[in-house]
Design a protein around this motif. Structure first.
Motif, PDB file in Angstrom:
ATOM      1  N   ARG A   9     -67.621  18.762 -20.764  1.00 24.17           N
ATOM      2  CA  ARG A   9     -68.576  17.737 -21.199  1.00 24.17           C
ATOM      3  C   ARG A   9     -68.551  17.517 -22.703  1.00 24.17           C
ATOM      4  N   ALA A  10     -68.058  18.477 -23.456  1.00 22.43           N
ATOM      5  CA  ALA A  10     -68.002  18.357 -24.913  1.00 22.43           C
ATOM      6  C   ALA A  10     -66.709  17.689 -25.387  1.00 22.43           C
ATOM      7  N   LYS A  11     -65.809  17.400 -24.474  1.00 17.71           N
ATOM      8  CA  LYS A  11     -64.506  16.849 -24.848  1.00 17.71           C
ATOM      9  C   LYS A  11     -64.481  15.324 -24.743  1.00 17.71           C
ATOM     10  N   GLU A  12     -63.792  14.700 -25.689  1.00 16.86           N
ATOM     11  CA  GLU A  12     -63.619  13.254 -25.671  1.00 16.86           C
ATOM     12  C   GLU A  12     -62.379  12.913 -24.853  1.00 16.86           C
ATOM     13  N   VAL A  13     -62.437  11.828 -24.101  1.00 16.52           N
ATOM     14  CA  VAL A  13     -61.326  11.400 -23.258  1.00 16.52           C
ATOM     15  C   VAL A  13     -60.622  10.225 -23.931  1.00 16.52           C
ATOM     16  N   VAL A  14     -59.283  10.345 -24.053  1.00 12.91           N
ATOM     17  CA  VAL A  14     -58.483   9.319 -24.716  1.00 12.91           C
ATOM     18  C   VAL A  14     -57.364   8.879 -23.777  1.00 12.91           C
ATOM     19  N   ASN A  15     -57.176   7.566 -23.673  1.00 14.58           N
ATOM     20  CA  ASN A  15     -56.106   6.978 -22.882  1.00 14.58           C
ATOM     21  C   ASN A  15     -54.831   6.992 -23.724  1.00 14.58           C
ATOM     22  N   ILE A  16     -53.783   7.690 -23.259  1.00 11.93           N
ATOM     23  CA  ILE A  16     -52.562   7.783 -24.061  1.00 11.93           C
ATOM     24  C   ILE A  16     -51.710   6.514 -24.000  1.00 11.93           C
ATOM     25  N   GLU A  17     -51.996   5.626 -23.051  1.00 13.13           N
ATOM     26  CA  GLU A  17     -51.220   4.388 -22.951  1.00 13.13           C
ATOM     27  C   GLU A  17     -51.540   3.415 -24.080  1.00 13.13           C
ATOM     28  N   ASN A  18     -52.803   3.398 -24.533  1.00 18.07           N
ATOM     29  CA  ASN A  18     -53.174   2.457 -25.595  1.00 18.07           C
ATOM     30  C   ASN A  18     -53.964   3.113 -26.730  1.00 18.07           C
TER      31      ASN A  18
END
Length: 83
Positions: A9-18
């Motif tokens: 829950r403390a982690k940020e989610v990043v899309n590696i495609e864009n």
């Protein structure tokens, strides 16, 4: 590496495609028969902490998670939008 739900829950989610930041993990999906994690849910709020404007939830399947790092979870795509 061991990781608890609280750690996720403390982690940020990043899309590696864009390179887009999707938000932070708000929920997880677990298969109760196998005990395996099957998905994470990310709330993409608008405004300050999602208070001003309506956000949406994105469900990301386990197969779309590329790596879980110390601060960030990298995913292949945005997953299915809920609302």
């Amino acid at each position: 590496m061991k990781c608890t739900v609280t750690d996720l829950r403390a982690k940020e989610v990043v899309n590696i495609e864009n390179g887009c930041r999707l938000g932070c993990v708000t929920d997880v999906g677990i298969d109760t028969c196998t005990g395996c994690l099957v998905s994470i849910t990310v709330f993409c709020g608008k405004g300050i902490c999602g208070f001003f404007g309506r956000g949406e939830e994105i469900v990301i399947c386990w197969k779309d998670i590329v790596v879980i790092g110390d601060d960030t979870i990298l995913v292949r795509k945005g997953g299915g939008r809920i609302g």
